[in-house]
Motif scaffolding. Structure first.
Motif, PDB file in Angstrom:
ATOM      1  N   GLU A  44       0.830  -1.208   0.000  1.00 37.28           N
ATOM      2  CA  GLU A  44       0.000   0.000   0.000  1.00 37.28           C
ATOM      3  C   GLU A  44       0.864   1.259   0.000  1.00 37.28           C
ATOM      4  OE1 GLU A  44      -3.435   2.064   2.811  1.00 37.28           O
ATOM      5  OE2 GLU A  44      -3.118  -0.103   2.891  1.00 37.28           O
ATOM      6  N   GLN A  45       2.059   1.169   0.577  1.00 40.12           N
ATOM      7  CA  GLN A  45       2.958   2.327   0.650  1.00 40.12           C
ATOM      8  C   GLN A  45       3.991   2.356  -0.468  1.00 40.12           C
ATOM      9  OE1 GLN A  45       4.241   3.299   4.881  1.00 40.12           O
ATOM     10  NE2 GLN A  45       3.551   1.188   5.131  1.00 40.12           N
ATOM     11  N   SER A  46       3.979   1.345  -1.339  1.00 38.49           N
ATOM     12  CA  SER A  46       4.986   1.252  -2.398  1.00 38.49           C
ATOM     13  C   SER A  46       4.672   2.208  -3.537  1.00 38.49           C
ATOM     14  CB  SER A  46       5.053  -0.181  -2.935  1.00 38.49           C
ATOM     15  OG  SER A  46       5.478  -1.080  -1.935  1.00 38.49           O
ATOM     16  N   VAL A  52       9.084  -4.591  -6.963  1.00 38.08           N
ATOM     17  CA  VAL A  52       9.276  -5.003  -5.576  1.00 38.08           C
ATOM     18  C   VAL A  52      10.207  -6.207  -5.564  1.00 38.08           C
ATOM     19  CG1 VAL A  52       8.159  -5.841  -3.483  1.00 38.08           C
ATOM     20  CG2 VAL A  52       6.982  -4.178  -4.937  1.00 38.08           C
ATOM     21  N   ALA A  53      11.301  -6.111  -4.824  1.00 40.39           N
ATOM     22  CA  ALA A  53      12.281  -7.194  -4.755  1.00 40.39           C
ATOM     23  C   ALA A  53      12.015  -8.087  -3.561  1.00 40.39           C
ATOM     24  CB  ALA A  53      13.692  -6.630  -4.665  1.00 40.39           C
ATOM     25  N   THR A 112      10.608  -1.048  -3.573  1.00 40.86           N
ATOM     26  CA  THR A 112      10.391  -1.682  -2.277  1.00 40.86           C
ATOM     27  C   THR A 112      11.153  -2.998  -2.263  1.00 40.86           C
ATOM     28  OG1 THR A 112       8.147  -0.769  -2.274  1.00 40.86           O
ATOM     29  CG2 THR A 112       8.600  -2.489  -0.676  1.00 40.86           C
ATOM     30  N   ALA A 113      11.530  -3.460  -1.069  1.00 41.34           N
ATOM     31  CA  ALA A 113      12.185  -4.768  -0.952  1.00 41.34           C
ATOM     32  C   ALA A 113      11.716  -5.469   0.310  1.00 41.34           C
ATOM     33  CB  ALA A 113      13.708  -4.622  -0.928  1.00 41.34           C
ATOM     34  N   SER A 141      13.498   6.870  -0.627  1.00 40.35           N
ATOM     35  CA  SER A 141      12.255   6.670   0.132  1.00 40.35           C
ATOM     36  C   SER A 141      11.674   5.263  -0.037  1.00 40.35           C
ATOM     37  CB  SER A 141      11.186   7.712  -0.236  1.00 40.35           C
ATOM     38  OG  SER A 141      11.630   9.017   0.092  1.00 40.35           O
ATOM     39  N   GLY A 142      12.411   4.356  -0.683  1.00 43.02           N
ATOM     40  CA  GLY A 142      11.945   2.984  -0.810  1.00 43.02           C
ATOM     41  C   GLY A 142      11.949   2.265   0.527  1.00 43.02           C
TER      42      GLY A 142
END
Length: 213
Positions: A44-46, A52-53, A112-113, A141-142
């Protein structure tokens, strides 16, 4: 960077158990409501559209869950056997073979990760380099979500589901993990712990959510 003996033994061990691991853990997230909730909050915040990793993805069941919930997911794992198992099961996920200390990713490639129980195969002195490498691969900011076993012990396996292996599972101190993240360019936004579910190994579990600064 040359591969250490420890990393080679981890890779070889997971290659050995890859198919059995994939079979047993295929539906693992179905029994982990907190993990699903945290992953959903992460998505939701990505950043919309950013990859996405899943770092240390194993056979890809978490990366597949992320993809099923709208993410462009990329699974990265040290074990070629795990990557092969994931590709057979989850064609919707992009898989890459690689080490947490030398990720096969461009600078700032991922929005994102997640790294669920993958730093447990790193020695304490390797965590800083792993976090620096993760920061490199994340956009500004990721977010990064970590999960790991709490403590200071190391559990060794030389037999796993009837297969001969040589692999250490290293527990980590959440306070030290959080401090290292802060030192390597992350802002820690959340820390929490839980006890094991009935079907899990009896260890205390930590989660840390951090944002790349």
């Amino acid at each position: 960077m040359g591969e250490s003996h420890d990393h080679a033994s981890v890779r070889d061990s997971y290659d050995t158990v890859a198919e059995e691991y994939a079979r047993r853990l295929h539906e693992e997230l179905a029994g982990k409501p907190l993990d699903r909730a945290l992953l959903a909050a992460l998505l939701e915040q990505s950043e919309p559209g950013a990859a996405v990793a899943d770092l240390g993805c194993g056979p890809g069941h978490v990366a597949a869950w992320l993809a099923a919930n709208g993410a462009k997911s990329v699974g990265i794992d040290l074990s070629a056997g795990m990557i092969a198992a994931g590709r057979r099961r989850f064609p919707e996920v992009e898989f890459r073979e690689g080490d947490l200390l030398a990720l096969p990713a461009e600078d700032g490639e991922f929005g994102t990760a997640v790294a669920l129980y993958s730093i447990i195969h790193l020695a304490p002195e390797e965590l800083r380099a792993a976090f620096e490498e993760t920061r490199r691969a994340l956009r500004p900011s990721g977010l990064l979500l970590l999960a790991f076993h709490v403590g200071e012990e190391t559990r060794h396996l030389d037999e796993w589901w009837g297969y001969d292996v040589d692999v250490d599972f290293r527990f980590h101190d959440p306070a030290r993990v959080a401090a290292l993240l802060e030192e390597t360019g992350f802002a820690v936004e959340m820390r929490m712990e839980r006890t094991a579910y009935a079907h899990e190994a009896d260890t205390r579990r930590a989660y840390v959510l951090a944002r790349r600064t």
